[in-house]
Design a protein around this motif. Sequence first.
Motif, short mmCIF file in Angstrom:
data_model
loop_
_atom_site.label_atom_id
_atom_site.label_comp_id
_atom_site.label_asym_id
_atom_site.label_seq_id
_atom_site.Cartn_x
_atom_site.Cartn_y
_atom_site.Cartn_z
N TYR A 1 54.04 37.92 38.80
CA TYR A 1 55.32 37.86 39.53
C TYR A 1 55.62 39.27 40.02
CZ TYR A 1 60.33 37.01 40.34
OH TYR A 1 61.59 36.88 40.88
N ARG A 2 55.54 39.45 41.35
CA ARG A 2 55.73 40.78 41.96
C ARG A 2 56.90 40.69 42.93
NH1 ARG A 2 53.77 43.77 46.43
NH2 ARG A 2 53.30 45.94 45.93
N GLU A 3 58.08 40.85 42.40
CA GLU A 3 59.31 40.71 43.19
C GLU A 3 59.67 42.09 43.71
OE1 GLU A 3 60.51 37.65 43.83
OE2 GLU A 3 61.98 38.59 45.13
N GLY B 1 42.01 49.12 44.09
CA GLY B 1 42.25 48.82 45.48
C GLY B 1 43.12 49.87 46.15
N PRO B 2 43.43 49.68 47.42
CA PRO B 2 43.07 48.51 48.22
C PRO B 2 41.58 48.52 48.61
CG PRO B 2 44.24 50.10 49.59
CD PRO B 2 44.27 50.64 48.18
N ILE B 3 40.96 47.38 48.39
CA ILE B 3 39.54 47.27 48.76
C ILE B 3 39.42 47.21 50.28
CG2 ILE B 3 37.43 45.87 48.50
CD1 ILE B 3 38.36 46.99 45.83
N PRO C 1 41.88 46.70 54.19
CA PRO C 1 43.24 46.93 54.71
C PRO C 1 44.17 45.76 54.34
CG PRO C 1 41.60 47.39 56.40
CD PRO C 1 40.86 46.77 55.25
N THR C 2 45.40 46.10 54.01
CA THR C 2 46.37 45.07 53.59
C THR C 2 47.69 45.23 54.33
OG1 THR C 2 47.62 44.20 51.72
CG2 THR C 2 47.10 46.54 51.62
N GLN C 3 48.34 44.13 54.60
CA GLN C 3 49.68 44.13 55.21
C GLN C 3 50.74 44.00 54.12
OE1 GLN C 3 50.09 44.18 58.64
NE2 GLN C 3 47.85 44.32 58.79
N SER C 4 50.34 43.72 52.90
CA SER C 4 51.31 43.32 51.86
C SER C 4 51.86 44.49 51.07
CB SER C 4 50.65 42.32 50.90
OG SER C 4 50.10 41.25 51.60
N LYS C 5 51.31 45.69 51.24
CA LYS C 5 51.79 46.85 50.50
C LYS C 5 51.89 48.02 51.48
CE LYS C 5 50.51 49.70 46.50
NZ LYS C 5 51.75 49.89 45.77
N PRO C 6 53.09 48.27 52.01
CA PRO C 6 53.23 49.31 53.03
C PRO C 6 52.80 50.70 52.54
CG PRO C 6 55.24 48.00 52.84
CD PRO C 6 54.35 47.57 51.73
N GLY D 1 39.46 43.43 41.93
CA GLY D 1 39.70 44.10 43.19
C GLY D 1 40.97 43.53 43.79
N ILE D 2 41.66 44.37 44.60
CA ILE D 2 42.89 43.92 45.26
C ILE D 2 43.00 44.56 46.64
CG2 ILE D 2 44.27 45.77 44.13
CD1 ILE D 2 46.61 43.65 44.19
N GLY D 3 43.63 43.84 47.56
CA GLY D 3 43.92 44.40 48.87
C GLY D 3 43.05 43.79 49.95
N GLY D 4 43.65 42.97 50.80
CA GLY D 4 42.94 42.40 51.94
C GLY D 4 41.82 41.45 51.59
N ILE D 5 41.87 40.88 50.41
CA ILE D 5 40.77 39.99 50.00
C ILE D 5 41.02 38.59 50.57
CG2 ILE D 5 39.53 38.98 48.05
CD1 ILE D 5 40.04 41.62 46.55
N ILE E 1 39.24 38.60 41.56
CA ILE E 1 39.95 39.14 42.72
C ILE E 1 41.44 38.84 42.56
CG2 ILE E 1 38.07 39.04 44.36
CD1 ILE E 1 39.53 36.30 45.22
N SER E 2 42.28 39.74 43.09
CA SER E 2 43.71 39.45 43.16
C SER E 2 44.11 39.34 44.61
CB SER E 2 44.59 40.44 42.44
OG SER E 2 43.92 41.55 42.02
N VAL E 3 44.96 38.36 44.86
CA VAL E 3 45.28 37.98 46.23
C VAL E 3 46.76 37.70 46.37
CG1 VAL E 3 44.88 36.20 47.98
CG2 VAL E 3 43.03 36.83 46.44
N ILE E 4 47.37 38.27 47.42
CA ILE E 4 48.72 37.84 47.79
C ILE E 4 48.62 36.93 49.02
CG2 ILE E 4 51.06 38.47 48.51
CD1 ILE E 4 50.74 41.16 47.09
N SER E 5 48.44 37.56 50.21
CA SER E 5 48.70 36.83 51.45
C SER E 5 47.68 35.72 51.75
CB SER E 5 48.77 37.81 52.62
OG SER E 5 47.61 38.60 52.68
N ALA E 6 46.43 35.92 51.40
CA ALA E 6 45.44 34.90 51.76
C ALA E 6 45.71 33.58 51.03
CB ALA E 6 44.02 35.39 51.49
N1 TZP Z 1 48.05 46.79 45.62
C1 TZP Z 1 47.05 47.27 46.35
S1 TZP Z 1 46.82 46.35 47.75
C2 TZP Z 1 48.08 45.30 47.35
C3 TZP Z 1 48.65 45.69 46.15
C4 TZP Z 1 49.77 45.04 45.48
C5 TZP Z 1 48.50 44.17 48.21
C6 TZP Z 1 47.53 43.02 48.21
O1 TZP Z 1 47.98 41.98 49.05
P1 TZP Z 1 47.01 41.17 50.02
O2 TZP Z 1 47.95 40.35 50.89
O3 TZP Z 1 46.16 40.28 49.15
O4 TZP Z 1 46.24 42.16 50.83
#
Ligand code: TZP
Length: 218
Positions: free
Chosen positions: A45-47, A139-141, A143-148, A173-177, A193-198
């Motif tokens: 949970y990343r609020e 990460g970010p592994i 490019p990501t839009q989710s962490k400015p 790994g995290i970021g743009g996956i 892998i950790s994923v937000i937007s995908a």
């Molecule tokens: N830390 C490094 S990149 C990132 C975080 C929290 C964002 C990852 O989000 P996405 O949408 O999977 O690129």
Amino acid sequence: MSSIHAEIIRKHLKLYFIMGSINCQRHPVDVLSEAIAGGITLFQYREKGPGALKGQAKLELAQQLLKLCREHHIPFIVNDDINLAIAIRADGVHVGQDDESASIIRKQLGSHAIIGVSAHTISEAEQAIQDGANYLGIGPIYPTQSKPDAKAVLGTRLIQKLRIKGIDIPLVGIGGITIDNAADVIQAGADGISVISAIASAASVRNATALFNQNLNI
Ligand code: TZP
Ligand code: MG
């Protein structure tokens, strides 16, 4: 940390979904519910970020999401907010380099808590391990839009370097996956892998999660 604990954490890291209300186009409970149906193995949970919930609203959403995770035996990790993790009896926390060290958090959360730390260099990774982190987020592994405020893109090299050095801590790994590049992160030596937007922004959260799962069975 016992090695049994480490092996359990390693398995849970396989498909680690991270989300808060601002990442969702529908109610977060519906998004998480679909992601669980698709096969996520861990939830954070990343609020966080502009428009993120605070105070009671943040607590209430955390409780709803935690209930869902408990029903499906998915461990629930809180980003940054140690007090929230304690209040709702979460399974652990994930912190960055600007937060308290894992050793201080361990004193607050106890020996069974899962503590994850973000690392961007070998020395940050070594320090987090020394402090008692249970897993690392690298990460970010991509490019990501989710962490400015994300740091420079690493590619998969740091993961490879850590493994070549013999560092065997569970790591993701995290970021743009995405579904297309996830297997490369695993091949570099990550446990998951950790994923937000995908996942959170997918047209079908359930189908996207299931496809990730298929591509990770390598
Ligand atoms: N830390 C490094 S990149 C990132 C975080 C929290 C964002 C990852 O989000 P996405 O949408 O999977 O690129
Ligand atoms: Mg932080």
